[in-house]
Design a protein around this motif. Structure first.
Motif, short mmCIF file in Angstrom:
data_model
loop_
_atom_site.label_atom_id
_atom_site.label_comp_id
_atom_site.label_asym_id
_atom_site.label_seq_id
_atom_site.Cartn_x
_atom_site.Cartn_y
_atom_site.Cartn_z
N VAL A 1 0.84 -1.20 0.00
CA VAL A 1 0.00 0.00 0.00
C VAL A 1 0.87 1.25 0.00
O VAL A 1 2.03 1.23 0.41
N VAL B 1 -4.04 0.69 -2.76
CA VAL B 1 -3.59 -0.70 -2.77
C VAL B 1 -2.93 -1.04 -4.11
O VAL B 1 -3.40 -0.63 -5.18
N GLN C 1 -0.41 -9.05 -4.48
CA GLN C 1 -1.05 -9.38 -3.21
C GLN C 1 -0.74 -10.84 -2.90
O GLN C 1 -0.91 -11.71 -3.75
N THR D 1 -0.42 -5.25 5.74
CA THR D 1 0.15 -4.39 4.70
C THR D 1 1.67 -4.32 4.81
O THR D 1 2.24 -4.48 5.89
#
Length: 241
Positions: free
Chosen positions: A137, A165, A169, A202
């Motif tokens: 992020v 974002v 991921q 994060t």
């Protein structure tokens, strides 16, 4: 803590058409300085030194294309090509089906073609360190407004609590499979995990991991490559590690 060893597999959903980019071919196959976005995304993962294999999910008509024709001979032996579906979530599920014995998966947008390899490494290290869902992020620079269906402002969220974002991921593979089991379509895999009530952690993102979605984004990406900025900043980060 459960065992955090095992293979890390990258999944790149690249079956979308990317009509907003204004090009005549699927977005992932648009070239930047002689290399497609897909090729750059695959090399980002492999060059991180933390991803063992990559599954690229392409339009069905390209599913029979040898990997070396899509990403060059260098990483081709560690790349699997599979057909995607009508929606992004379908393509992620196809990638998960092809992930084999993966312990963790990193889902990455091909359109984030300038993403530095060390961002992939940061996500992987967080997974190895005990997190089951990790996203990169960045702080939000703009003031954000919420609006209603008539376009009238309903509030101003505190941007100190907001983050933009990026990808890749990273997830425990069993968790992402469970989250994608009956998800319909989704543009954010972490959002599916959140629906399960599972925590999402994060790590610091990177400005170069911006998503190339519009013609202006494409101009910026090509300008950064032409100036050497992307390569220079990535090398400087490697030296700081």
């Amino acid at each position: 803590m459960n065992d955090r060893s095992g293979p890390v597999v990258g999944i790149i959903p690249a079956a979308g058409r990317g009509v907003r980019l204004g090009e005549s071919l699927p977005k992932a196959f648009v070239e930047l300085d002689g290399r497609t976005m897909l090729d750059r995304a695959v090399h980002t993962m492999i060059d991180s030194g933390t991803v063992d294999r990559v599954v690229i999910v392409v339009p069905p008509e390209l599913a029979g294309t040898p990997a070396d024709e899509l990403v060059g001979t260098g990483p081709a032996g560690r790349v699997t090509v599979v057909a995607g579906g009508a929606e992004r979530a379908d393509s992620v599920r196809a990638g998960l089906d092809a992930a084999g014995d993966a312990r963790f998966v990193l889902v990455h947008d091909a359109a984030r073609a300038l993403t530095p390899p060390d961002l992939c490494a940061r996500v992987t290290w967080a997974l190895r360190d005990g997190k089951d869902a990790v996203i990169p992020v960045l702080p939000v620079a703009d003031t954000i407004k919420s609006i209603d269906t008539d376009g009238q402002v309903t509030g101003t969220p505190d941007r100190a609590t907001l983050r933009a974002v990026q990808t890749p991921q990273g997830f425990d593979v069993a968790l992402l499979r469970r989250a994608n089991g009956d998800a319909g379509d989704a543009t954010d895999d972490a959002g599916l995990v959140e629906r399960l009530g599972e925590p999402v952690h994060t790590v610091a993102g990177d400005p170069l991991a911006f998503k190339i979605t519009t013609p202006l984004d494409l101009v910026l990406a090509r300008a950064l490559l032409a100036s050497g900025t992307a390569a220079r900043e990535s090398a400087e980060r490697e030296q700081e590690r």
